[in-house]
Structure formats: structure tokens, C-alpha cells
Design a protein around this motif. Sequence first.
Motif, PDB file in Angstrom:
ATOM      1  N   HIS A  93       0.829  -1.396   0.061  1.00 28.37           N
ATOM      2  CA  HIS A  93      -0.138  -0.324   0.043  1.00 28.37           C
ATOM      3  C   HIS A  93       0.895   1.208  -0.093  1.00 28.37           C
ATOM      4  N   ASP A  94       0.492   2.419  -0.733  1.00 24.03           N
ATOM      5  CA  ASP A  94       1.052   3.667  -0.668  1.00 24.03           C
ATOM      6  C   ASP A  94       2.485   3.570  -0.953  1.00 24.03           C
ATOM      7  N   PHE A  95       2.929   2.902  -2.009  1.00 29.57           N
ATOM      8  CA  PHE A  95       4.138   2.944  -2.508  1.00 29.57           C
ATOM      9  C   PHE A  95       4.650   4.160  -2.943  1.00 29.57           C
ATOM     10  N   LYS A  96       3.636   4.902  -3.590  1.00 29.93           N
ATOM     11  CA  LYS A  96       3.969   6.250  -4.064  1.00 29.93           C
ATOM     12  C   LYS A  96       4.180   7.255  -3.027  1.00 29.93           C
ATOM     13  N   GLY A  97       3.595   6.958  -1.985  1.00 30.45           N
ATOM     14  CA  GLY A  97       3.560   7.730  -0.628  1.00 30.45           C
ATOM     15  C   GLY A  97       5.179   7.725  -0.197  1.00 30.45           C
ATOM     16  N   LYS A  98       5.560   6.447  -0.033  1.00 27.62           N
ATOM     17  CA  LYS A  98       6.983   6.318   0.408  1.00 27.62           C
ATOM     18  C   LYS A  98       7.826   6.821  -0.683  1.00 27.62           C
ATOM     19  N   VAL A  99       7.878   6.785  -1.900  1.00 33.89           N
ATOM     20  CA  VAL A  99       8.728   7.376  -2.879  1.00 33.89           C
ATOM     21  C   VAL A  99       8.566   8.943  -2.684  1.00 33.89           C
ATOM     22  N   LYS A 100       7.332   9.574  -2.666  1.00 33.16           N
ATOM     23  CA  LYS A 100       7.446  10.777  -2.519  1.00 33.16           C
ATOM     24  C   LYS A 100       8.088  11.559  -1.213  1.00 33.16           C
ATOM     25  N   ALA A 101       7.893  10.651  -0.048  1.00 31.75           N
ATOM     26  CA  ALA A 101       8.294  11.119   1.032  1.00 31.75           C
ATOM     27  C   ALA A 101       9.955  11.122   0.989  1.00 31.75           C
ATOM     28  N   LEU A 102      10.729  10.044   0.414  1.00 32.19           N
ATOM     29  CA  LEU A 102      11.856   9.750   0.303  1.00 32.19           C
ATOM     30  C   LEU A 102      12.452  10.982  -0.568  1.00 32.19           C
ATOM     31  N   ARG A 103      11.858  11.252  -1.720  1.00 31.52           N
ATOM     32  CA  ARG A 103      12.520  12.159  -2.812  1.00 31.52           C
ATOM     33  C   ARG A 103      12.512  13.641  -2.152  1.00 31.52           C
ATOM     34  N   GLU A 104      11.478  13.793  -1.072  1.00 28.98           N
ATOM     35  CA  GLU A 104      11.568  15.192  -0.538  1.00 28.98           C
ATOM     36  C   GLU A 104      12.516  15.246   0.563  1.00 28.98           C
ATOM     37  N   ALA A 105      13.024  14.247   1.223  1.00 26.46           N
ATOM     38  CA  ALA A 105      13.687  13.940   2.524  1.00 26.46           C
ATOM     39  C   ALA A 105      15.353  14.481   2.087  1.00 26.46           C
ATOM     40  N   ASP A 106      15.753  15.127   3.165  1.00 29.24           N
ATOM     41  CA  ASP A 106      17.403  15.200   3.341  1.00 29.24           C
ATOM     42  C   ASP A 106      18.165  14.142   3.797  1.00 29.24           C
ATOM     43  N   LEU A 107      17.465  13.337   4.491  1.00 33.20           N
ATOM     44  CA  LEU A 107      17.949  12.220   5.288  1.00 33.20           C
ATOM     45  C   LEU A 107      16.847  11.027   5.462  1.00 33.20           C
ATOM     46  N   LEU A 108      17.290   9.811   5.478  1.00 36.40           N
ATOM     47  CA  LEU A 108      16.405   8.538   5.651  1.00 36.40           C
ATOM     48  C   LEU A 108      17.273   8.003   7.155  1.00 36.40           C
ATOM     49  N   ILE A 109      16.788   8.043   8.199  1.00 35.45           N
ATOM     50  CA  ILE A 109      17.191   7.438   9.418  1.00 35.45           C
ATOM     51  C   ILE A 109      16.482   6.087   9.375  1.00 35.45           C
ATOM     52  N   SER A 110      17.670   5.181   9.367  1.00 39.11           N
ATOM     53  CA  SER A 110      17.130   3.682   9.262  1.00 39.11           C
ATOM     54  C   SER A 110      17.252   3.254  10.792  1.00 39.11           C
ATOM     55  N   GLY A 111      16.369   2.964  11.494  1.00 37.18           N
ATOM     56  CA  GLY A 111      16.536   2.482  12.706  1.00 37.18           C
ATOM     57  C   GLY A 111      15.828   3.391  13.834  1.00 37.18           C
ATOM     58  N   GLY A 112      16.004   3.282  15.434  1.00 36.91           N
ATOM     59  CA  GLY A 112      17.065   2.163  15.618  1.00 36.91           C
ATOM     60  C   GLY A 112      16.638   0.808  15.981  1.00 36.91           C
TER      61      GLY A 112
END
Length: 369
Positions: A61-80
Motif C-alpha cells: 500500500h502507498d508505494f507512491k507515498g513512500k517514494v514521495k517522502a523519500l524524494r523530498e527528504a534530506d535524510l533517511l534514518i534507518s533505525g534504531g
Amino acid sequence: MKIVISGFYGLGNTGDEAILESIVDNLKDELDHPDLTVFSLSPKKTAGTYGVKSVYRGWRHDFKGKVKALREADLLISGGGGLLQDTYPTKFLFGPLPYYLLIVFLAKLCGTKVMFFSQGIGPVNSTWGKILMKVFANMANFITVRDQHSKDLLHKLGVNRPESVVTADIVFAFQKKEDTACIDSLPLKGDEKLVAVSVRPWFQHTDHYKQIGRALDQLIEEEGITPVFVPMEGHHDVKASNFVLDQMKHGDRCHLLGPDFLPNQYLNFISNCELTIGLRLHSLIFSALVAVPHIGISYDKKVESLLKRSGMWSYSFPLETLDAAQLVENSKKVLANHAELKAMIETNAQGMRRDALENIDMMKERFLK
């Protein structure tokens, strides 16, 4: 600064929700109006609880939402937390390890920088898991891990491109707020010697239920304790707690907290206890955070690593060697030396809090524009 946070969020695990709350609170304190988006299995609940934006975390669900959020982001925090492991079955694109690494890959495709944040790495035993780590974990821009074992394992797996630094679990930077909801829910008189008990299912292991039950019965008879079970992962831990209670003669002198309290409420409850006996890593972290002496039952290197840093490993056990008589003896020692151990844990926890806050400081140094 726009930041996306990816982790095991929105699934009702107290430890992971405490991680998220710690990250969000400290980012809001340290950054000027950060724009935070969390990938969650319960996006509406996550957004309402933490005052953030939230997108559904699953692929369906909402793959486009994830892509949009990542494209607009300065940083992905994976964690903790312990995201990168294959304890649970890992197939081609299914399981926690492929999921979190593919989110990293997606972020890089979107032109977004990536930080592995306060992570506990491993175990990674499958051939496919090792391949995924070597290919995708090396795409990160910077890595902080919560213990030396995790850093050593990264290097063993060939993850050497990004710099990696040992800090501490970000929950040591948790901002405790007074809340008596847990203790108010129990029929207590006020003079009980409370002992928090955190148990969990762990694959085929069942003998620990019997050993803990026997030890609690003896401690009730000889030390006058009142055990209170703290279910940190919903119905899974309620079920495990009831397995222990079923083994006991004095189960009627125990209590079981409800499974839907918030991390801060469980933390406040543990702060009122004389001792914690725990399998769940974050029941032990909570105990260290509020300087409550604790005996851990280690099912994983991450638990052993925490207990060594808190100073309580010599009183604790690997899951496979847990013995009721020794648990009783160690519990009596802890209760007899309560003040001394409390002071030691408080000192060690202050050090881990400083290390936990380094996760935020190093993120700012490397990624703040």
C-alpha cells in the motif's frame, strides 16, 4: 530539515515505540522545526501519538507515498533497534532484513542520504542475508550502532565503506514524563516489594517459563516480593506471562499489567520496582535508565552486551543455562545489595545516555545543512 524514519514502528512493540519516541523527542529538541515522516504499520496512530507525518510502511500500500517522502527528504534514518537480522525467516524479498535494506536502496535511488541510527546488527547467518548486507548496507552514508558486537559484525560481513561508530541504544536518551497509569491500574496497598517480570516467547524454548515460575514462588515465600508481569509486546507477552503463572503455586500473589500501556507508562512503573527479571531487551534498558537493579535472561548477544554495559551481567543468565535455584540466589544478592547496585547502574546509565545523545550530535554534524 526533512527526515524520514524507518523502523519496526506501528506494531505495538514497546521497545520499538520507545525508540521512536526517543528519536522524535530528541530531534525536535535539537533541530529547528524538523519535518519528520515515519514509515509505520499504523500511520494514523503513529502520526497522532508522536506529532509527525506518517506513511504506511508495507510494500502493498502507498508505494507512491513512500517514494514521495523519500524524494523530498534530506535524510533517511534507518533505525534504531535490531532491524538488520535474519533470526526470522528471510527469503528473496521477504523478512525484516530485505525490507529495511530495500528501503535504503529506494532512498538512494531517490537521491536521499542514509544513516543507520543506533542499530543492533545481527545475527546474519543466511547466505542471502550476507549478500544483501554486503550490497545494500554499504550504500549508507554513515552508521551508528548500539554495541561493539554490532560494529564487529558489520566489518565481518564486509560493510566497510561507510564509517561506523559505537554509541548506545537511543532509548537511553528517552525523556521520561511522570505517569502513574500502570501502578494505578493494580490493586496494591502501597507497601509491596515490587518485582517487574518481563517474559517473551522465543521459538522452541519453553523451559524458562518453569524456571522463572519456580524462582518467583520461592522469592514470594522467602523475600515477600510481589511479582508484576510487564507485557512489552502485546498479546505475545501476555501469553508468555500466563505460561509462567500456570507453573506457579502463588500465582494469585502476582499481577499482570495490561498490554496497551505506552512505553513511558511502563517505564514509570518499572521505576517503582526493587528489581527487574527480564528477557525483553528494553525491559532491561528501561530498568537501567531508572537505575533499577536487573537480572537479564539473554537469548541474543544484544541482551548480553547491554547487561555488560549496565554492570549486571554477573547476576544474569544465558537463556539456555537459566536455573531456578541460581535465579533465586542471584535475586537475593541483588536485593541485599540494592543501594550499591542502584548507584552503579545510575553511573553506567549516565554514560550510556551521553553515548545515546551522540547519535543525534553526529547526525547533525554530518547531515545538517
